[in-house]
Design an enzyme around this catalytic site. Structure first.
Site, mmCIF file in Angstrom:
data_model
loop_
_atom_site.group_PDB
_atom_site.id
_atom_site.type_symbol
_atom_site.label_atom_id
_atom_site.label_comp_id
_atom_site.label_asym_id
_atom_site.label_seq_id
_atom_site.Cartn_x
_atom_site.Cartn_y
_atom_site.Cartn_z
ATOM 1 N N ILE A 77 0.850 -1.187 0.000
ATOM 2 C CA ILE A 77 0.000 0.000 0.000
ATOM 3 C C ILE A 77 0.887 1.238 0.000
ATOM 4 O O ILE A 77 1.773 1.377 0.844
ATOM 5 C CB ILE A 77 -0.942 -0.037 1.213
ATOM 6 C CG1 ILE A 77 -1.892 -1.235 1.053
ATOM 7 C CG2 ILE A 77 -1.715 1.259 1.336
ATOM 8 C CD1 ILE A 77 -2.550 -1.668 2.313
ATOM 9 N N HIS A 97 -5.676 -4.560 -10.831
ATOM 10 C CA HIS A 97 -6.231 -5.407 -9.766
ATOM 11 C C HIS A 97 -7.045 -6.542 -10.396
ATOM 12 O O HIS A 97 -7.876 -6.283 -11.279
ATOM 13 C CB HIS A 97 -7.126 -4.568 -8.846
ATOM 14 C CG HIS A 97 -7.680 -5.354 -7.716
ATOM 15 N ND1 HIS A 97 -6.919 -5.719 -6.622
ATOM 16 C CD2 HIS A 97 -8.898 -5.897 -7.520
ATOM 17 C CE1 HIS A 97 -7.663 -6.441 -5.801
ATOM 18 N NE2 HIS A 97 -8.878 -6.560 -6.316
#
Ligand code: GAR
Length: 207
Positions: A92, A107
């Protein structure tokens, strides 16, 4: 040509597809470097073999997330990227990176369904009949940034995580290559979470 840095954590097949595309000058983007969050990834070996500058900023070498993000931002600065592509990068990113660079991510699910690190497993466990892949801008949330493009993949009755992920990977590469090229070559704006391509008075290209 737009300068792109690709961040990876493993195999790097999306990165390799971007490298292939960028070998054509008409593509509009150049891969300035490939970076990883840990040593010994297959993707870094592949990039180095292709003659692309590589770097590793090991997550485990820093006291906390913020210091690691600051170190990563410093490494990125060396390559002056117009666009940072997170392609199988399992970390992240924080404000240290995101305030300085435009970042997109690929993703393996149809966001906002199945965010996080186990998207293919989670979609299969839920029992959905269709899933897919999403390219989106990265913000400070986990897979919450504005969607740029999506592609649908059907779940077959006998799929397991490996077979489903492999079919997703076949189509996500093409989508990522397409989106990076468009961001590099075209004018675009972002308004109310929607990308408008070729918009008049456009913000800019990625490069
Ligand atoms: C890709 O399927 C990508 O969508 C996924 O990891 C794989 C990396 O493959 N990313 C995520 O799950 C991010 N949460 P690659 O290293 O061969 O490109």
């Amino acid at each position: 040509s737009a300068r792109v840095v690709v961040l990876i954590s493993g195999t790097g097949s999306n990165m390799a597809a971007l490298l292939d595309a960028a070998s054509d000058p008409a593509y509009g983007a150049t891969i300035a470097a490939v970076g990883a969050d840990r040593e010994g990834t297959q993707g870094i070996t592949r990039a180095a073999e292709a003659g692309v500058p590589t770097f590793v900023t090991p997550f485990s070498a820093y006291a906390d997330r913020s210091r690691w993000n600051a170190a990563l931002a410093e490494r990125l600065a060396e390559y002056r990227p117009d666009l940072v592509v997170s392609a199988g990068f399992m970390r992240i990113l924080g404000p240290e990176v995101l305030s300085a660079y435009l970042v997109i991510n690929i993703h393996p699910a149809l966001l906002p369904a199945f965010p996080g690190a186990h998207a293919v497993r989670d979609a299969l466990a839920y029992g959905v009949r269709v899933t897919g892949a999403t390219v989106h801008f990265v913000d400070e949330g986990v897979d919450t940034g504005p969607v740029i493009e999506q592609v649908v993949v059907r779940v077959e009755p006998d799929d397991d995580v490996a077979s489903l992920h492999e079919r997703i990977k076949q189509v996500e590469r093409a989508m990522l290559v397409d989106v990076v090229g468009r961001l590099a070559r075209e004018d675009w704006t972002l308004e109310n979470r929607r990308v408008r391509w070729g918009a008049a008075g456009a913000r800019s290209r990625a490069g």
